[in-house]
Design a protein around this motif. Structure first.
Motif, PDB file in Angstrom:
ATOM      1  N   ILE A  60       0.729  -1.217   0.052  1.00 45.73           N
ATOM      2  CA  ILE A  60       0.027   0.025  -0.118  1.00 45.73           C
ATOM      3  C   ILE A  60       0.929   1.311  -0.061  1.00 45.73           C
ATOM      4  O   ILE A  60       0.664   2.173  -0.801  1.00 45.73           O
ATOM      5  N   ASN A  61       2.081   1.168   1.112  1.00 43.47           N
ATOM      6  CA  ASN A  61       2.737   2.568   0.901  1.00 43.47           C
ATOM      7  C   ASN A  61       3.832   2.592  -0.251  1.00 43.47           C
ATOM      8  O   ASN A  61       3.720   3.844  -0.802  1.00 43.47           O
ATOM      9  N   GLU A  62       4.159   1.479  -0.669  1.00 50.59           N
ATOM     10  CA  GLU A  62       5.055   1.526  -1.832  1.00 50.59           C
ATOM     11  C   GLU A  62       4.351   2.037  -3.231  1.00 50.59           C
ATOM     12  O   GLU A  62       5.020   2.789  -3.923  1.00 50.59           O
ATOM     13  N   ALA A  63       3.100   1.548  -3.258  1.00 52.66           N
ATOM     14  CA  ALA A  63       2.280   2.238  -4.294  1.00 52.66           C
ATOM     15  C   ALA A  63       2.119   3.636  -4.503  1.00 52.66           C
ATOM     16  O   ALA A  63       1.903   4.242  -5.425  1.00 52.66           O
ATOM     17  N   GLN A  64       2.154   4.319  -3.099  1.00 55.56           N
ATOM     18  CA  GLN A  64       2.139   5.537  -3.216  1.00 55.56           C
ATOM     19  C   GLN A  64       3.545   6.316  -3.262  1.00 55.56           C
ATOM     20  O   GLN A  64       3.621   7.583  -3.915  1.00 55.56           O
ATOM     21  N   HIS A  65       4.744   5.541  -2.962  1.00 58.86           N
ATOM     22  CA  HIS A  65       5.892   6.305  -3.230  1.00 58.86           C
ATOM     23  C   HIS A  65       6.958   5.425  -2.508  1.00 58.86           C
ATOM     24  O   HIS A  65       6.823   4.884  -1.794  1.00 58.86           O
ATOM     25  N   ALA A  66       8.017   5.161  -3.278  1.00 61.59           N
ATOM     26  CA  ALA A  66       9.173   4.198  -2.900  1.00 61.59           C
ATOM     27  C   ALA A  66       9.603   4.531  -1.513  1.00 61.59           C
ATOM     28  O   ALA A  66       9.906   3.539  -0.875  1.00 61.59           O
ATOM     29  N   TYR A  67       9.982   5.847  -1.414  1.00 63.04           N
ATOM     30  CA  TYR A  67      10.202   6.190  -0.145  1.00 63.04           C
ATOM     31  C   TYR A  67       9.336   5.467   1.229  1.00 63.04           C
ATOM     32  O   TYR A  67       9.701   4.827   2.189  1.00 63.04           O
ATOM     33  N   ARG A  68       8.095   5.594   0.913  1.00 63.34           N
ATOM     34  CA  ARG A  68       6.985   5.073   2.011  1.00 63.34           C
ATOM     35  C   ARG A  68       7.087   3.646   2.036  1.00 63.34           C
ATOM     36  O   ARG A  68       7.124   2.972   3.050  1.00 63.34           O
ATOM     37  N   GLY A  69       7.474   2.933   0.659  1.00 65.96           N
ATOM     38  CA  GLY A  69       7.499   1.637   0.868  1.00 65.96           C
ATOM     39  C   GLY A  69       8.668   1.041   1.781  1.00 65.96           C
ATOM     40  O   GLY A  69       8.780   0.048   2.410  1.00 65.96           O
ATOM     41  N   LEU A  70       9.729   1.740   1.529  1.00 65.78           N
ATOM     42  CA  LEU A  70      10.985   1.430   1.994  1.00 65.78           C
ATOM     43  C   LEU A  70      10.867   1.884   3.486  1.00 65.78           C
ATOM     44  O   LEU A  70      11.386   0.702   4.608  1.00 65.78           O
ATOM     45  N   LEU A  71      10.373   2.615   4.047  1.00 59.86           N
ATOM     46  CA  LEU A  71      10.169   2.987   5.608  1.00 59.86           C
ATOM     47  C   LEU A  71       9.284   1.853   6.053  1.00 59.86           C
ATOM     48  O   LEU A  71       9.515   1.434   7.338  1.00 59.86           O
ATOM     49  N   THR A  72       8.073   1.563   5.382  1.00 59.29           N
ATOM     50  CA  THR A  72       7.191   0.713   5.974  1.00 59.29           C
ATOM     51  C   THR A  72       7.967  -0.861   5.913  1.00 59.29           C
ATOM     52  O   THR A  72       7.811  -1.523   6.999  1.00 59.29           O
ATOM     53  N   SER A  73       8.694  -1.056   4.836  1.00 58.36           N
ATOM     54  CA  SER A  73       9.497  -2.326   4.996  1.00 58.36           C
ATOM     55  C   SER A  73      10.143  -2.488   6.277  1.00 58.36           C
ATOM     56  O   SER A  73      10.561  -3.419   6.811  1.00 58.36           O
ATOM     57  N   LEU A  74      11.095  -1.401   6.465  1.00 60.10           N
ATOM     58  CA  LEU A  74      11.886  -1.291   7.561  1.00 60.10           C
ATOM     59  C   LEU A  74      11.336  -1.392   8.892  1.00 60.10           C
ATOM     60  O   LEU A  74      11.663  -2.157   9.740  1.00 60.10           O
ATOM     61  N   HIS A  75       9.935  -0.833   8.858  1.00 59.59           N
ATOM     62  CA  HIS A  75       9.187  -0.978  10.282  1.00 59.59           C
ATOM     63  C   HIS A  75       8.843  -2.584  10.474  1.00 59.59           C
ATOM     64  O   HIS A  75       8.882  -3.039  11.263  1.00 59.59           O
ATOM     65  N   ILE A  76       8.239  -3.149   9.180  1.00 58.73           N
ATOM     66  CA  ILE A  76       7.478  -4.513   9.541  1.00 58.73           C
ATOM     67  C   ILE A  76       8.875  -5.218   9.759  1.00 58.73           C
ATOM     68  O   ILE A  76       8.808  -6.451  10.427  1.00 58.73           O
TER      69      ILE A  76
END
Length: 147
Positions: A92-108
């Motif tokens: 969901i986050n990566e679809a909005q922006h790669a940076y959002r996907g990266l930080l969410t990936s680090l979180h999970i």
């Protein structure tokens, strides 16, 4: 939904996803000073904080119940379900922006890595053995994404 482990008296604190995300955003706004700067760019970081767990929406709408018929705590959900939710939050986050996907990936990923050494809580060693290899595969996938 964030569900606290049962207290000695059996009571639980249940925090719906929307409240969790709102609190996270309030903390984001309150943090930061001359020695600790929030990660730039501010608008993308704010979006990550407000949406980092959006993959939980379906679980919030129809929660997994424990043996007592109450919403299961994080450590009471099956590992495959946790990975499904985590992957969905990242997507969901990566679809909005790669940076959002990266930080969410680090979180999970951090959930399974003792918060990168910052927490004595849950680690990969706490994952039940039948699922440990699956989680390790997930962590490898996410490490590739993070690079």
């Amino acid at each position: 939904m964030i569900v606290q482990r049962p207290a000695a008296d059996g009571s639980r604190l249940v925090i719906p996803l929307e409240q969790h995300l709102r609190l996270a955003d309030q903390l984001r706004v309150a943090f930061g000073n001359d020695q600790f700067v929030l990660p730039p760019p501010e608008e993308l970081f704010a979006a990550v904080v407000r949406h980092h767990d959006d993959g939980w929406q379906a679980e919030d709408a129809d929660p997994t119940l424990d043996d007592q018929g109450l919403p299961a705590s994080l450590d009471g959900l099956p590992v495959p379900r946790l990975l499904e939710i985590g992957r969905r939050s990242i997507a969901i986050n990566e679809a909005q922006h790669a940076y959002r996907g990266l930080l969410t990936s680090l979180h999970i990923s951090g959930l399974y890595l003792g918060r990168y050494g910052l927490s004595r809580g849950f680690t990969i060693d706490d994952v039940p053995e039948p699922h440990r290899a699956t989680v390790q595969g997930f962590l490898r996938e996410e490490r590739e994404r993070q690079l």
